[in-house]
Scaffold this motif. Structure first.
Motif: not given
Ligand code: ZN
Lengths: 147, 428
Positions: B147, B150-151, B154, B248, B250-253, B255-256, B280
């Motif tokens: 996880y 992936t951050m 990005r 959140t 879940r990391l994918g949730d 916002p921007h 992320l």
């Protein structure tokens, strides 16, 4: 028989195992949708936020959501090639863990990228959802491959 | 609210060793803290305790907090277990602060522990990964290094951050830990060595990731009146700011949107991000925790008003990301700030003079409290006394930040779900 690993300090084996009857509850339709090769998402009726994975209740404003089908083509938002993992996934190594952006979806979706060499994956890569024919009722019933 | 002081701390040597029970490790840490007070604090004067540990899975014992409370001979005094993933220890300090500030307790013992050596590293990673969403995230490849990787990827994409910049942070932390006898790892790493080490999850190699550990740590929090009695020379710390943020599951949730400005900041300062925050690549919870803590402590220019920081560096990449969230540099500047020497000893704001989690170890429930202990010792200018070991040639004075008056400790749970920022200062 208790397995002994050492005597000072005395270290002994202990086994623990359990089966759960787990409910996906109000988001069951996501997993049922995977069986039909659909990505089921939800949209907030109050603020319009879209959720994949779905939520019954909006994570932004608390409003109620409705189901809709998400598009199946998008782009890699970010990824990593895993060379080590939790015990349950050691047999899968190496594999690509990725977050995928889909048009009209406010969240990014955690999935695996297959169908190409790990070193070929890049941020922005166009990808498309693929589905398991024999479902396992987990989010691994869907993954993404290069378009 | 009453003023809350920190008078003493104790830790055990972190190791993946499985030698003692956890209750005995905790007792050793508490004894260390009491010994450091030269007998001025009696066991009976402790009015309450806060217990922190992360997982019941590691030892298959629920209600471990009751076991330790009992073992410490603290019954029937009030106690409470606090748990918040990797931020468990930082949240414990917050809970202890609340206990004393509210007037519920004049003297609170905050202790934490974890013993991760009873299972294999892969199984341990699985237990930890159960702290991610087990419906949607864990089954896909549940592994926190994955996880965080992936951050990191990005962050590299957004800002041009490089693997070399992450590696520099790992090298820095190992170098610092070399002078700290409490560190689990006394290793010398070169930039090239870190980059060429076995890959865990791109771009994170083995030495950029912290290790499993067994350990315990404690801090003694009290009123100003008690602090003056226990530390007649005034060598105690005052907690001047506490902050806690969440994000959140879940990391994918995530916002921007727009950056949360720190106290006194003009939001226009961040217009260059064009609403691409936190996504992320940034930790919104760290920014929010810092905002609260800085507001409370009256910090307007963190880079120049904080003398050092103990930052949760479970991953070298997350330490870099956290520099930006804490306002030590602008978003996107973390990599260049490392290259300029900002977080090094002798730099603008030394980060992890102790060696951080990467080198000291991460027995989850003890970690945030360990950071608090190092923070206290820095402010007491007592690092040399506590961290040296002449027999091993370890000279702790090398990691003392000279004249440090204000320190920050930052505690962080999986992918930034819970984050605390606590500010300790020398008394005025
Ligand atoms: Zn909504």
């Amino acid at each position: 028989m208790t397995h002994v690993y050492g005597f000072r300090p005395l270290q002994v084996g202990r086994h623990y195992e359990i089966d759960y009857v787990h409910s996906y509850g109000e988001v069951s339709d996501f997993f049922l949708g995977l069986k039909d090769h659909k990505l089921m998402a939800t949209r907030c009726e109050r603020c319009g936020a879209t959720w994949l994975p779905p939520r019954r209740d909006c994570g932004r404003c608390g409003g109620k959501t409705v189901w809709f089908e998400a598009p199946q083509e998008g782009r890699v938002h970010t990824f990593s090639v895993l060379h080590f993992a939790a015990e349950a996934f050691l047999a899968d190594l190496p594999f690509v863990l990725a977050y995928v952006e889909l048009p009209g979806i406010d969240t990014v979706f955690l999935t695996r990228i297959k169908g190409c060499k790990p070193e070929e994956v890049y941020i922005g890569m166009p990808v498309r959802a693929r589905f398991r024919r024999l479902v396992d009722w987990t989010p691994n019933d869907v993954w993404f491959e290069p378009v | 609210m009453r003023k809350v002081c920190v008078v003493s701390g104790g830790i055990t040597k972190f190791a993946k060793a499985n030698l003692l029970t956890q209750e005995a490790m905790v007792k050793d840490a508490v004894d260390y803290a009491l010994t450091d007070l030269d007998g001025r604090l009696d066991y009976k004067d402790i009015q309450s305790t806060i217990c922190t540990y992360f997982s019941d899975h590691f030892n298959s014992q629920l209600l471990f907090d009751s076991l330790t409370q009992d073992y410490l001979a603290m019954c029937p005094r009030p106690s409470m277990r606090i748990e918040g993933g990797g931020a468990t220890g930082g949240l414990g300090i917050r809970a202890g602060y609340m206990d004393v500030a509210s007037g519920l307790s004049d003297l609170c013992l905050v202790y934490g522990f974890e013993k991760m050596s009873e299972v294999s590293t892969a199984k341990g990673n699985e237990f930890i990964a159960l702290a991610s969403d087990t419906d949607f995230d864990y089954p896909v490849g549940g592994f926190y290094s994955g996880y965080y990787a992936t951050m990191a990827m990005r962050h590299m994409h957004e800002f041009g951050t490089t693997a070399e910049q992450f590696a520099l942070i790992a090298v820095k932390n190992y170098d610092n830990a070399f002078h700290n006898r409490w560190a689990q790892k006394h290793e010398r790493w070169t930039l090239e060595g870190v980059l060429k080490a076995p890959m865990i999850a791109t771009p994170l190699t083995r030495p950029m990731v912290c290790v499993m550990s067994d350990g315990a740590a404690c801090l003694i929090l009290c009123t100003e009146e008690w602090a003056k009695k226990l530390r007649p020379k005034g060598d105690y710390a005052v907690i001047t700011g506490v902050g806690c943020g969440t994000d959140t599951m879940r990391l994918g949730d995530r916002p921007h949107g727009d950056v949360i400005p720190l106290p006194g900041e003009d939001p226009a300062k961040y217009s260059y991000l064009k609403g691409r925050w936190p996504g992320l690549h940034c930790f919104r919870a760290a920014r929010e925790a810092a905002r609260q803590a800085y507001q409370m402590a009256g910090i307007r220019d963190p880079l120049h008003e904080i003398d050092f920081a103990e930052v949760h560096d479970a991953y070298a990449s997350s330490e870099l990301q956290t520099y930006e969230d804490l306002g030590f540099c602008l978003y996107g500047e973390g990599g260049r700030w490392v290259e300029r020497g900002g977080p090094y000893l002798g730099g603008e704001l030394p980060v992890n003079p102790s060696g951080g989690l990467i080198a000291c170890g991460h027995p989850v429930g003890a970690t945030g409290i360990m950071q608090g202990v190092f923070t206290l010792w820095q402010l007491q200018e007592a690092i040399a006394r506590h961290c040296s070991d002449p027999a091993q040639g370890i000279d702790g004075s090398r990691i003392q930040v000279p004249g440090a008056r204000r320190g920050l400790c930052h505690s962080h749970a999986g992918t930034g779900t819970y984050i605390t920022v606590n500010i300790f200062e020398r008394p005025q």
